[in-house]
Design a protein around this motif. Sequence first.
Motif, short mmCIF file in Angstrom:
data_model
loop_
_atom_site.label_atom_id
_atom_site.label_comp_id
_atom_site.label_asym_id
_atom_site.label_seq_id
_atom_site.Cartn_x
_atom_site.Cartn_y
_atom_site.Cartn_z
N SER A 170 -9.39 -13.79 -32.16
CA SER A 170 -9.15 -14.94 -31.30
C SER A 170 -10.39 -15.83 -31.32
N VAL A 171 -10.30 -16.98 -30.68
CA VAL A 171 -11.47 -17.87 -30.58
C VAL A 171 -12.62 -17.14 -29.89
N VAL A 172 -12.31 -16.42 -28.81
CA VAL A 172 -13.35 -15.69 -28.07
C VAL A 172 -13.98 -14.62 -28.94
N ASP A 173 -13.18 -13.91 -29.73
CA ASP A 173 -13.72 -12.87 -30.62
C ASP A 173 -14.78 -13.46 -31.56
N VAL A 174 -14.47 -14.60 -32.15
CA VAL A 174 -15.40 -15.22 -33.10
C VAL A 174 -16.69 -15.62 -32.39
#
Length: 345
Positions: free
Chosen positions: A47-51
């Motif tokens: 996800s965006v948060v993971d990146v």
Amino acid sequence: MAVDIDQRIITRLVTLGAFFLAYYAYYSYPTLPSRKISSGNAVYDPSVVDVLVVKAMLKKALSLPPEIIDSIVDLAEYWPHTTSEVSFEPPMTACGGLGRKENMFLLRSPPLGLHTWRRVSHRTNDPKPVDRAPLKPQPPGEEFSADDFQALIASPIPLLAHPCRRIVFTFKSHDQGWGGLPNDRGTYFGSWTWFEAGLERWCKTNPAQTDSATQQAQQAPQPSLKLDDLCTVLPEVEQGPNSHGYAYNHTLHPREDLKIQCNLTAEKQSKVHRVVWSYVDDIDPERDVEAAERLAEQGRGKATGNAKFVRDLKLGDIVTIWAKARFGNWRNAVEWVKMEVFYAV
């Protein structure tokens, strides 16, 4: 004080960092949601948060400059992405020689980088989902800047103005199962049924308003994200007959820079095609004629291997897919379409 780093050291750092990041992504999270690829291996979808978390970890652990961290993430292909797909039962059919049915709108992606886009449309009574609803032709006007979209993204840090990294198109389709020249049957030559990419974009102004004062008064302060406010960049939009409204300008022949894939000629059995457009593609059709011809042998447009379409996509852009057919009795029967758009954070 800035520290100069030898280019060889940078390359090694990026490669090593990408290796560990790929290992981290693919093997460290067996319990997280995953998708399946053709080999059967599980691949984690960040996800965006993971990146953002991984980039913060790299910065803290290795004290690397942001541009090197970005290179590591790109080399590891650790990107969030959106998926749009549609199945047709019975198949959706573009019909050559039947006017408006020669060019059929199939699918649109969510706005690039706006992972949490809430799909809103003025046409609340339209039974079609907004990713499949065709629009009335509306030419583009003055564009919004990347800054105008930053408040609408799902990231606490600004995204790149051109964040797209890869588009994966997948089709299941066939033509009418007969016709064409005998030597072309079973190949991708002589096929008059194909798929093309398009482009939609929100704009500040509407060129349909010819009065400059009216245009300025109606200038949108920010992208509305509403379906009916989208302008069509590709295919081109032109003034309609007798200067009434606008119309799509669909060319007779396939556009070599937009042709995603054509069907096998005179094959009635559906075939699945998977086509990848990447920001690192490097086939110039004028410089490398042989490589461009190989694309044509695979049913692709000769000018789709130069990465231009992917690299030119802007924050907030929407990619569309059109089914095409030309000349009498040619039929493009579409059973299933899928589009995945990967972008950098």
